[in-house]
Design a protein around this motif. Structure first.
Motif, short mmCIF file in Angstrom:
data_model
loop_
_atom_site.label_atom_id
_atom_site.label_comp_id
_atom_site.label_asym_id
_atom_site.label_seq_id
_atom_site.Cartn_x
_atom_site.Cartn_y
_atom_site.Cartn_z
N ILE A 13 0.84 -1.21 0.00
CA ILE A 13 0.00 0.00 0.00
C ILE A 13 0.87 1.25 0.00
CG2 ILE A 13 -1.65 1.34 1.37
CD1 ILE A 13 -2.83 -1.42 2.25
N GLU A 14 1.91 1.25 0.81
CA GLU A 14 2.79 2.42 0.87
C GLU A 14 3.51 2.66 -0.46
OE1 GLU A 14 6.58 4.17 3.40
OE2 GLU A 14 5.75 2.21 3.91
N THR A 15 4.04 1.59 -1.04
CA THR A 15 4.76 1.72 -2.32
C THR A 15 3.82 2.20 -3.42
OG1 THR A 15 6.24 -0.07 -1.68
CG2 THR A 15 6.16 0.48 -4.01
N ALA A 16 2.65 1.60 -3.50
CA ALA A 16 1.69 2.00 -4.53
C ALA A 16 1.20 3.43 -4.29
CB ALA A 16 0.52 1.03 -4.57
N GLY A 17 1.05 3.81 -3.03
CA GLY A 17 0.63 5.18 -2.72
C GLY A 17 1.67 6.19 -3.15
N TRP A 29 9.34 8.59 -13.19
CA TRP A 29 9.85 7.43 -12.45
C TRP A 29 8.72 6.54 -11.95
CZ3 TRP A 29 8.04 6.58 -7.62
CH2 TRP A 29 7.49 7.66 -6.93
N ALA A 30 7.53 7.08 -11.79
CA ALA A 30 6.43 6.32 -11.23
C ALA A 30 5.79 5.36 -12.24
CB ALA A 30 5.36 7.26 -10.68
N LEU A 31 6.13 5.51 -13.49
CA LEU A 31 5.56 4.64 -14.53
C LEU A 31 6.40 3.38 -14.69
CD1 LEU A 31 4.78 7.19 -17.37
CD2 LEU A 31 3.14 6.10 -15.86
N ALA A 76 -6.38 0.60 -8.31
CA ALA A 76 -6.89 -0.77 -8.18
C ALA A 76 -5.95 -1.62 -7.33
CB ALA A 76 -7.06 -1.40 -9.56
N GLU A 77 -4.64 -1.43 -7.48
CA GLU A 77 -3.67 -2.19 -6.68
C GLU A 77 -3.80 -1.84 -5.20
OE1 GLU A 77 1.19 -2.68 -6.31
OE2 GLU A 77 0.33 -1.73 -8.08
N ILE A 78 -3.97 -0.57 -4.90
CA ILE A 78 -4.14 -0.16 -3.51
C ILE A 78 -5.42 -0.74 -2.93
CG2 ILE A 78 -4.59 1.84 -2.02
CD1 ILE A 78 -2.64 3.42 -3.81
N ALA A 79 -6.50 -0.70 -3.70
CA ALA A 79 -7.77 -1.24 -3.23
C ALA A 79 -7.66 -2.74 -2.97
CB ALA A 79 -8.87 -0.95 -4.24
#
Length: 105
Positions: A13-17, A29-31, A76-79
């Motif tokens: 969750i932290e990484t995806a956030g 860089w986030a892509l 979606a990954e965070i959810a």
């Protein structure tokens, strides 16, 4: 009963956030690497068109589509990670209740 282990979900969750914040700020860089390459290609196309004093709506739409898809995927990954974390917590709570109800104490 020990506290349920949700560190893996917390890390996801932290990484995806963090990546989601980067995507919303349009930081490359986030892509994922493939999307970074696509954005670079679209930027090259836009620059080539701009040097010929032409607009490039195809490149602009393509770049915007990449950013929107990346944002949707991260949301979606965070959810999904939050749902998995909630399931682990619920299973631990159910096990705790079952243990308390099965014995004398």
């Amino acid at each position: 009963m020990a506290k349920p282990n949700t560190r893996q979900f917390d890390r996801i969750i932290e990484t995806a956030g963090n990546k989601l914040a980067g995507v919303r700020n349009r930081e490359l860089w986030a892509l994922p690497a493939g999307d970074q390459a696509k954005v670079a290609g679209y930027v090259g196309l836009a620059v080539a068109k701009a040097t010929r004093l032409k607009s490039s709506p195809t490149a602009e739409r393509g770049i915007e589509r990449i950013w929107k898809n990346a944002e949707a995927a991260l949301v979606a990954e965070i959810a999904a990670a939050e749902k998995g974390k909630a399931e682990v917590i619920a299973q631990a709570a159910a096990a705790k209740v079952a243990k308390k109800s099965s014995g004398w104490w």
